[in-house]
Scaffold this motif. Structure first.
Motif, PDB file in Angstrom:
ATOM      1  N   GLY A   1       0.820  -1.205   0.000  1.00 24.71           N
ATOM      2  CA  GLY A   1       0.000   0.000   0.000  1.00 24.71           C
ATOM      3  C   GLY A   1       0.851   1.250   0.000  1.00 24.71           C
ATOM      4  O   GLY A   1       0.596   2.210  -0.750  1.00 24.71           O
ATOM      5  N   GLU A   2       1.877   1.245   0.835  1.00 27.77           N
ATOM      6  CA  GLU A   2       2.792   2.394   0.910  1.00 27.77           C
ATOM      7  C   GLU A   2       3.566   2.556  -0.395  1.00 27.77           C
ATOM      8  O   GLU A   2       3.790   3.679  -0.868  1.00 27.77           O
ATOM      9  CB  GLU A   2       3.756   2.188   2.075  1.00 27.77           C
ATOM     10  CG  GLU A   2       4.678   3.353   2.340  1.00 27.77           C
ATOM     11  CD  GLU A   2       5.599   3.101   3.517  1.00 27.77           C
ATOM     12  OE1 GLU A   2       6.678   3.719   3.554  1.00 27.77           O
ATOM     13  OE2 GLU A   2       5.242   2.276   4.385  1.00 27.77           O
TER      14      GLU A   2
ATOM     15  N   CYS B   1       2.514   1.751  -3.382  1.00 27.19           N
ATOM     16  CA  CYS B   1       1.599   2.334  -4.369  1.00 27.19           C
ATOM     17  C   CYS B   1       1.516   3.849  -4.217  1.00 27.19           C
ATOM     18  O   CYS B   1       1.565   4.584  -5.211  1.00 27.19           O
ATOM     19  CB  CYS B   1       0.203   1.720  -4.226  1.00 27.19           C
ATOM     20  SG  CYS B   1       0.071   0.006  -4.769  1.00 27.19           S
ATOM     21  N   ARG B   2       1.413   4.312  -2.990  1.00 24.69           N
ATOM     22  CA  ARG B   2       1.341   5.759  -2.751  1.00 24.69           C
ATOM     23  C   ARG B   2       2.650   6.444  -3.143  1.00 24.69           C
ATOM     24  O   ARG B   2       2.655   7.521  -3.740  1.00 24.69           O
ATOM     25  CB  ARG B   2       1.009   6.023  -1.279  1.00 24.69           C
ATOM     26  CG  ARG B   2      -0.421   5.634  -0.891  1.00 24.69           C
ATOM     27  CD  ARG B   2      -0.767   6.091   0.501  1.00 24.69           C
ATOM     28  NE  ARG B   2      -0.020   5.373   1.523  1.00 24.69           N
ATOM     29  CZ  ARG B   2      -0.402   4.208   2.055  1.00 24.69           C
ATOM     30  NH1 ARG B   2      -1.510   3.616   1.637  1.00 24.69           N
ATOM     31  NH2 ARG B   2       0.321   3.644   3.001  1.00 24.69           N
ATOM     32  N   MET B   3       3.761   5.794  -2.821  1.00 26.66           N
ATOM     33  CA  MET B   3       5.074   6.369  -3.084  1.00 26.66           C
ATOM     34  C   MET B   3       5.302   6.584  -4.581  1.00 26.66           C
ATOM     35  O   MET B   3       5.859   7.596  -5.002  1.00 26.66           O
ATOM     36  CB  MET B   3       6.160   5.435  -2.516  1.00 26.66           C
ATOM     37  CG  MET B   3       7.576   5.963  -2.652  1.00 26.66           C
ATOM     38  SD  MET B   3       8.817   4.697  -2.214  1.00 26.66           S
ATOM     39  CE  MET B   3       8.149   4.071  -0.669  1.00 26.66           C
TER      40      MET B   3
ATOM     41  N   GLY C   1       2.854   6.527  -6.980  1.00 22.25           N
ATOM     42  CA  GLY C   1       1.695   7.035  -7.688  1.00 22.25           C
ATOM     43  C   GLY C   1       0.920   5.978  -8.441  1.00 22.25           C
ATOM     44  O   GLY C   1       0.280   6.265  -9.459  1.00 22.25           O
TER      45      GLY C   1
ATOM     46  N   PRO D   1      -4.071   1.538  -5.933  1.00 20.30           N
ATOM     47  CA  PRO D   1      -3.917   0.473  -4.936  1.00 20.30           C
ATOM     48  C   PRO D   1      -4.017  -0.916  -5.564  1.00 20.30           C
ATOM     49  O   PRO D   1      -4.757  -1.119  -6.539  1.00 20.30           O
ATOM     50  CB  PRO D   1      -5.082   0.722  -3.974  1.00 20.30           C
ATOM     51  CG  PRO D   1      -5.448   2.147  -4.180  1.00 20.30           C
ATOM     52  CD  PRO D   1      -5.183   2.447  -5.617  1.00 20.30           C
TER      53      PRO D   1
END
Length: 215
Positions: A93-94, A96-98, A100, A103
């Motif tokens: 999850g992290e 994916c955020r990092m 862009g 999810p």
């Protein structure tokens, strides 16, 4: 050669997901399904093979992001990498955020792999080689019969993997290449995680980061 392969570039990072299969049994494995699952499924259908397992070299998002969806759709197990990469998979999850990315479903591998173990694809056998450095749990899959290695992000044509991510280690990576990959032999072809294929001999001769024999 009984082991066949098809490279399927996936994700915006153009990661080399590989479909490999035994031509005698038409049993197949997908190595590093980082995303674009529909594209991977289309390649499986086009070759007329049966997916029997998913194999992972390491836990970075662009190599594992499609694993859960593909495993669920095909009803197969996810095997690898070595358990030291569990923290990367737990942090999908992290990641994916990092980077862009949208999810992706979280998962746990059905089996971790260790140095010296083997994985079968139909009648073909892949040897597991533990190659930390890019990540602490990175592994390489090596087919002795096909003289082919799937090396993830350890080694590239003319370059080597990054070691500036958490728990990366530059000296470990150099040692993994020189002590684990070079002894496989100059004629071994390899599929890297990104970019074109090469041979170990070509990299021994000309790769500016690791040229020359161990020692």
């Amino acid at each position: 050669m009984a082991l066949h392969y098809k490279i399927i570039p996936v994700t915006p990072f153009q990661q080399n997901c590989s479909l490999i299969w035994c031509s005698k049994t038409m049993q197949a494995a997908v190595v590093d399904p980082g995303g674009d699952v529909a594209r991977i499924q289309a390649a499986i259908a086009a070759e007329g093979v049966t997916l029997s397992k998913i194999l992972l070299t390491h836990g970075h998002l662009d190599h594992v992001g499609g694993s859960a969806d593909l495993a669920k759709a095909a009803g197969v197990k996810i095997i690898g990498p070595q358990r030291e990469d569990a923290f990367w998979i737990d942090a999908l999850g992290e990641q994916c955020r990092m980077f862009g990315f949208p999810p992706v479903p979280l998962f746990q591998p059905d089996q971790w792999l260790e140095e010296g173990e083997t994985v079968s694809v139909g009648e073909e056998v892949l040897e597991v080689i533990y190659t930390p450095g890019h990540t602490p749990g990175h592994i390489v899959f090596y087919s002795r019969s096909a003289q082919l290695a799937l090396v993830g992000d350890v080694l590239f044509a003319g370059s080597i993997g990054r070691t500036d991510f958490p728990r990366g280690n530059h000296q470990q990576l150099i040692d993994s290449i020189r002590l684990k990959l070079w002894p496989l032999g100059r004629d071994v072809e390899f599929i890297p995680g990104h970019g074109p294929m090469s041979t170990l001999g070509e990299e021994i001769d000309s790769n500016p980061f690791v040229a020359g024999r161990a020692g």
